[in-house]
Design an enzyme around this catalytic site. Structure first.
Site, PDB file in Angstrom:
ATOM      1  N   LYS A 135       5.795  -4.284  -2.210  1.00 47.83           N
ATOM      2  CA  LYS A 135       4.883  -3.765  -1.196  1.00 47.83           C
ATOM      3  C   LYS A 135       5.492  -3.919   0.198  1.00 47.83           C
ATOM      4  CE  LYS A 135       2.548  -8.175  -0.966  1.00 47.83           C
ATOM      5  NZ  LYS A 135       3.696  -8.797  -1.633  1.00 47.83           N
ATOM      6  N   TYR A 220      -1.310  -8.005   3.545  1.00 48.25           N
ATOM      7  CA  TYR A 220      -2.038  -9.002   2.756  1.00 48.25           C
ATOM      8  C   TYR A 220      -3.515  -9.033   3.134  1.00 48.25           C
ATOM      9  CZ  TYR A 220       2.216 -11.130   0.843  1.00 48.25           C
ATOM     10  OH  TYR A 220       3.394 -11.361   0.158  1.00 48.25           O
TER      11      TYR A 220
END
Length: 368
Positions: A135, A220
């Site tokens: 990611k 996140y």
């Protein structure tokens, strides 16, 4: 020989398209079980995080490191020796398309600078191998959509490296939220940040990273808000602060604060920064209780507690659990409690695009 540092793909934010993807949707493509039931993985990109994944995989029961892809011959040689990797499973960035003819590799974990995620993931898919991509999955939602489409066309899985989706304490908090233990959850706070070092690293080059702290650590909090609240946001607002324009050049964000609104009325207030340490915290608050995690997304151990007391669970290296779980998704068709497929990654990219748009315009950006 072309290395990933020599390859620069220009980034560009795209305007938001109408995307309506349910939270719990899972991959619907084919599953290719192997007789040995072990996922045989090649790692692409042998930097610090690739090394962390390789070390963790030594303890995996369902996944095995069998190949490497790198533009640095010396790294290939050292990995061959350390991890007992056969020469026939070693490739560079120019010839790795040849993995299509290698039956000993099932999947490739793409761990390169962000700008290389899309082109390399698509090449892996076209070679008929499953894709695990670190990611953020791409530079923007448009690129992410191309990756999803390419993997579906090739009939392979696309999984994104969301290790926290398998972490025991994180899962326990999410399960309690879904069970209503905290009542109606109306507030989430996500603080994500650290002081970044080397000013010459690729993460501070827009053409390679696609941005700054938001693309690295802020994701996140974006992702955490979604799985902690169990909803998709309908709007975002955001503000940028830059104290060091020399280190954080145009297009590379130092600090962004952002807010998200959800259909239930819940709101999220988040911070992403490259200029402060001690920022790794999630806080979820509801009408009957709360959950707090600090550290919430670091490599561990994660600490979590609720209004009823601490949450206890054995700490297992996140990447070990991640790779074993991903092996079960690919080989056994297992559906994870929190999705890790390409559509999940795409949802985050849509939101990050919106956050950058909100910073640019100063306006609230609505999400479809």
């Amino acid at each position: 020989m072309q290395t990933r540092r020599q390859f620069i793909q220009k980034a560009g934010l795209t305007t938001l398209a109408a995307v309506n993807l349910p939270f719990a949707e899972s991959f619907s493509g084919s599953v290719f079980p192997k007789e040995d039931k072990v996922l045989r993985v090649a790692i692409m990109g042998l930097g610090s995080y690739g090394t962390r994944v390789a070390e963790a995989m030594q303890d995996c029961k369902r996944a095995k490191l069998v190949g490497v892809i790198s533009g640095t011959p010396s790294k290939i040689e050292s990995w061959k020796e350390k991890y007992d990797i056969p020469a026939k499973n070693c490739y560079n960035y120019e010839n790795f398309d040849q993995i299509k003819d290698n039956p000993d590799i099932d999947a490739v974990y793409v761990i390169t600078p962000n700008s290389l995620h899309k082109p390399y993931s698509i090449r892996v898919a076209q070679a008929g191998k499953h894709v695990i991509c670190e990611k953020p999955m791409a530079l923007n939602a448009a690129e992410g959509k191309e990756m999803v489409d390419a993997c579906k066309k090739a009939g392979v899985h696309l999984l994104i490296g969301y290790r926290m989706h398998f972490e025991a304490k994180t899962l326990e908090v999410v399960k309690r939220q879904r069970a209503g233990q905290f009542g109606k959850t109306l507030f989430f706070q996500g603080l994500s940040g650290f002081i970044i070092g080397d000013p010459n690293q690729w993460r501070l080059k827009k053409e390679l990273s696609g941005g700054g702290s938001m693309m690295d650590i802020g994701i996140y909090s974006v992702n955490g808000a979604r799985y902690m609240l169990g909803e998709e946001p309908t709007w975002v607002t955001a503000q940028e602060v830059k104290t060091d324009p020399v280190k954080f050049k145009e297009g590379v964000d130092e600090t962004i604060t952002f807010q998200m609104g959800f259909p239930s009325g819940a709101v999220a207030s988040c911070l992403s920064t490259y200029s402060l340490n001690n920022l790794d915290k999630f806080f979820l608050n509801g009408t009957k209780g709360f959950a707090e995690m600090q550290p919430s997304t670091g490599y561990g151990p994660i600490q979590a507690w609720t209004n009823q007391g601490p949450i206890e669970a054995e700490h297992i290296t996140h990447q070990t659990t991640q790779m074993d779980e991903m092996a079960q998704i690919i080989l056994d068709g297992k559906k994870p409690f929190i999705p890790v497929d390409g559509e999940e990654g795409l949802r985050d990219m849509v939101i990050i695009d919106a956050i950058y748009e909100a910073v640019r315009t100063g306006e609230k950006v609505k999400l479809a």
